[in-house]
Design an enzyme around this catalytic site. Structure first.
Site, PDB file in Angstrom:
ATOM      1  N   HIS A 265      -0.099 -11.969   5.370  1.00 44.82           N
ATOM      2  CA  HIS A 265       1.142 -11.362   4.728  1.00 44.82           C
ATOM      3  C   HIS A 265       1.987 -12.469   4.207  1.00 44.82           C
ATOM      4  O   HIS A 265       2.524 -12.436   3.119  1.00 44.82           O
ATOM      5  CB  HIS A 265       1.853 -10.597   5.728  1.00 44.82           C
ATOM      6  CG  HIS A 265       1.336  -9.322   6.263  1.00 44.82           C
ATOM      7  ND1 HIS A 265       1.500  -8.477   7.361  1.00 44.82           N
ATOM      8  CD2 HIS A 265       0.248  -8.546   5.690  1.00 44.82           C
ATOM      9  CE1 HIS A 265       0.854  -7.595   7.345  1.00 44.82           C
ATOM     10  NE2 HIS A 265       0.025  -7.406   6.391  1.00 44.82           N
TER      11      HIS A 265
ATOM     12  N   ILE B 165       8.096 -13.718  11.449  1.00 43.42           N
ATOM     13  CA  ILE B 165       7.643 -14.022  10.136  1.00 43.42           C
ATOM     14  C   ILE B 165       6.798 -12.792   9.344  1.00 43.42           C
ATOM     15  O   ILE B 165       6.913 -12.918   7.972  1.00 43.42           O
ATOM     16  CB  ILE B 165       6.490 -15.085  10.490  1.00 43.42           C
ATOM     17  CG1 ILE B 165       7.281 -16.280  11.202  1.00 43.42           C
ATOM     18  CG2 ILE B 165       5.765 -15.666   9.126  1.00 43.42           C
ATOM     19  CD1 ILE B 165       6.354 -17.175  11.866  1.00 43.42           C
ATOM     20  N   ASP B 166       6.351 -11.816  10.081  1.00 38.26           N
ATOM     21  CA  ASP B 166       5.564 -10.750   9.485  1.00 38.26           C
ATOM     22  C   ASP B 166       6.683  -9.913   8.796  1.00 38.26           C
ATOM     23  O   ASP B 166       6.170  -9.512   7.751  1.00 38.26           O
ATOM     24  CB  ASP B 166       5.119  -9.842  10.457  1.00 38.26           C
ATOM     25  CG  ASP B 166       3.544  -9.392  10.111  1.00 38.26           C
ATOM     26  OD1 ASP B 166       3.254  -9.767   9.081  1.00 38.26           O
ATOM     27  OD2 ASP B 166       3.038  -8.599  10.991  1.00 38.26           O
ATOM     28  N   ASP B 167       7.565  -9.598   9.405  1.00 40.44           N
ATOM     29  CA  ASP B 167       8.821  -8.777   8.803  1.00 40.44           C
ATOM     30  C   ASP B 167       9.298  -9.361   7.530  1.00 40.44           C
ATOM     31  O   ASP B 167       9.569  -8.968   6.509  1.00 40.44           O
ATOM     32  CB  ASP B 167       9.912  -8.478   9.882  1.00 40.44           C
ATOM     33  CG  ASP B 167       9.565  -7.140  10.589  1.00 40.44           C
ATOM     34  OD1 ASP B 167       9.981  -6.218  10.121  1.00 40.44           O
ATOM     35  OD2 ASP B 167       8.992  -7.158  11.504  1.00 40.44           O
TER      36      ASP B 167
END
Length: 663
Positions: free
Chosen positions: A478, A402-404
């Protein structure tokens, strides 16, 4: 606060700033702006110069010597260790040893028992004599720390492979675990994806209990060679530790009565699970530990080294090797091209590079090709959610994160691509997938939704690092920033994420950083998200965060935070030697809070400009990335470049680049 270095151990010690450290605080702001502009131009040129022709960026990912030691032990176990690889690994290991004989798990950190045991064994395999001064010092440190018996379970598993430790003295991990239903406690999907990929092959290793002939003894690493594993009392039966210790004893008994066909079927299921998750490049999950244990497990089940699965697996491990100019060889735990590329794109765009610059377009093309359009393990919790995420590595289709995905979306929206419809469609798929991975509490974890079971971390087997993937402030921030950037600041999912972030703020004003070190990373992630979501700079949460950042600024104008803040928040939170990446995180937070003209920002910008190297880069030996809080630290070699450029670019340009696409 700033920090000093103890010359005998390299350990950082916090100290208060002194009058002699004070900066000249009357410098003309116009002069600082000019310094920032020149530094931004040099950093931009440098970052553009290190882009791969294919469009991606990737810095070295430095962790600790257990990666190198285990690589040598794997090659010894498989019978494929060669002289060139051995000497190169040994050269690296010797260079990382502290003066006191131990090995640390991060730059300037204290000696670590397990890392020292594994490095020592690897050097013995390389031919270093136990009575050599550096080896004698290492063995003495191991004994002082309690010997092999006090090392982590994973270290003792490696030793058991060669008969240096008894399998009976290790926690039991039955392969029947693979057959537990998804709703049952301690099923494999209760573990974080990195732990899941490691545990499944280890169930086969635990069942097989292989022993290769040990090429030497390790008596010098025991406090008492005659009694290497003295009995320890069990915790009270009414405690969680006591309950799981007794469960482990029951599993040892079960091993003796396990029905052979049932166990054999479980190992076949585990092998099938492993093979189904092998990536196109031969690796598993794009990370070294699962790949190592998967190779061992399949080899124990009869797969020879020329089998296509094992051949590709071993070849993938070779790609984790970084050969240095001095002839040494460092093993990366994983590789970070997607992460590095989206961060580099954001940095360059925010630094003022034209949105249609050919290198930004090439980066966007590469990222677009990396979007994952197939289901993975995340569908266990979200079976009806269409795919659309991005992974971290070159190949990791089973585990997009999810971060990427959030950062890739933010990066793509900064590029003026010749095919805007293609970008818009990719962005929409990424946003939909990320939003759908929201956990019940309104926040986001890294790889899975609602991966919050309290039981995996309590297993005696799991004594190293985090084995679940609960939501964190940095990932949630993010995603909230991405939702706001795409015009969804008022969407219910964004509002729930925002509410969670505001409730998760620490009393000191900071936010905990799960995937970067630590409170500086968490705070540097959250404040830009709050600003993007429309929270005014006057909001009490933002004021508390600004006050905290100003309090922990070092006397030299920079910011730094040591890995020890994960263990000792009171002493180390926001404290440590100034680093380029952590100074940038603090500046990004302060700029988002509207503090561009504040003294803290001017001092931080001046520190970045003043520490930049002539080629436009920064030096950063300190580890500012996090794999597992405290247990596994990372030095992302591109962090020292992308984050300072982002911060300087936002200082010079007045904020993040305006997205060229419609909401």
């Amino acid at each position: 606060m700033t920090a000093t270095t103890d010359g005998s151990t390299g350990a950082l010690q916090p100290r208060a700033p002194s009058a002699s450290d004070a900066d000249d605080r009357t410098e003309d702001p116009v002069g600082i702006a000019q310094q920032a502009r020149r530094a931004t131009e040099r950093a931009t040129a440098y970052l553009l110069s290190v882009q791969d022709p294919a469009g991606w960026w990737k810095g070295d990912l430095e962790t600790n010597v257990t990666m190198d030691a285990e690589d040598l032990m794997l090659r010894q176990f498989l019978g494929v260790r060669d002289a060139k690889t051995t000497e190169a690994a040994a050269r690296y290991l010797r260079g990382e040893q502290r003066e006191d004989g131990a090995w640390a798990t991060f730059y300037g950190g204290p000696g670590d028992l397990s890392a020292t045991v594994e490095a020592y064994v690897a050097l013995r395999l390389a031919g270093d004599a136990p009575d050599a001064p550096h080896m004698a010092r290492a063995a003495a440190r191991v004994r002082e720390a309690g010997g092999i018996a006090a090392s982590r379970v994973f270290t003792r598993i490696w030793l058991a492979l060669f008969g240096w430790w008894k399998w009976d003295d290790l926690p039991e991990l039955p392969p029947e675990l693979i057959h537990l239903p998804k709703w049952f406690p301690l099923n494999i999907y209760d573990f974080g994806c990195w732990a899941r990929q490691t545990i499944v092959p280890l169930t086969i290793v635990s069942a097989k209990r292989p022993v290769r002939p040990a090429p030497f003894a390790l008596d010098e690493l025991h406090t008492d060679p005659a009694d290497p594993n003295p009995p320890r009392p069990l915790a009270p039966a009414t405690s969680w530790d006591g309950l799981f210790q007794r469960l482990d004893r029951a599993l040892h008994l079960y091993r003796k009565v396990a029905v052979r066909p049932v166990r054999a079927a479980a190992m076949r299921s585990a092998a099938r699970w492993i093979i189904e998750r092998q990536e196109n490049d031969g690796c598993w999950g794009g990370i070294q530990p699962p790949a190592v244990y998967s190779v061992i497990a399949l080899h124990l089940l009869g797969y020879d080294l020329d089998h296509p699965v094992l051949k590709a697996g071993l070849a993938s491990l070779d790609r984790f090797a970084v050969w240095r100019e001095d002839g040494s060889r460092m093993i990366e735990a994983c590789q970070s091209p997607v992460w590095d590329t989206c961060l580099a794109t954001i940095a360059l765009a925010d630094a003022g590079l034209p949105a249609d610059h050919p290198q930004l377009v090439k980066a966007a093309d590469w990222m677009l090709a990396e979007q994952i359009d197939r289901p993975g393990d995340w569908t266990v919790r979200r079976p009806h959610l269409p795919p659309g995420g991005w992974g971290f590595e070159f190949e990791n289709d089973n585990y997009p994160d999810i971060d990427d995905t959030a950062e890739v979306v933010l990066a793509l929206r900064r590029v003026d691509h010749p095919d805007p419809r293609r970008v818009e469609e990719a962005v929409e798929r990424g946003v939909r997938w990320s939003a759908g991975m929201q956990s019940r509490n309104g926040a986001w974890g890294a790889f899975d939704a609602d991966n919050t079971s309290p039981f995996p971390n309590r297993l005696p087997f799991c004594d190293f690092g985090e084995v679940i993937d609960p939501p964190s402030a940095d990932v949630t921030a993010h995603v909230v920033e991405m939702l706001a950037d795409t015009g969804r600041a008022d969407h219910p999912r964004a509002r729930r994420g925002l509410a969670w972030l505001l409730a998760d703020q620490e009393p000191c004003g900071a936010w905990f950083g799960r995937w970067g070190t630590n409170y500086l990373y968490g705070t540097g992630s959250v404040l830009p998200a709050l600003a993007a979501a429309g929270i005014p700079g006057s909001h009490p949460a933002i004021r508390r965060a600004v006050a905290w950042l100003e309090r922990v600024q070092n006397a030299d104008g920079g910011w730094g935070e040591d890995q020890r803040s994960y263990q000792d928040k009171e002493t180390w939170a926001g404290r440590g030697a100034s680093t380029a990446s952590q100074t940038a995180w603090a500046l990004m937070a302060l700029l988002a809070a509207g503090e561009r003209d504040g003294e803290a920002v001017r001092r931080g910008v001046r520190w970045l400009a003043g520490t930049q190297l002539p080629d436009g880069s920064w030096d950063e030996p300190y580890f500012t990335g996090t794999g597992f809080p405290w247990d596994f630290s990372i030095n992302y070699h591109l962090y020292r470049q992308v984050f300072p450029l982002t911060a300087l670019g936002r200082y010079v340009g007045g904020g993040p680049a305006t997205a060229p696409l419609g909401a």
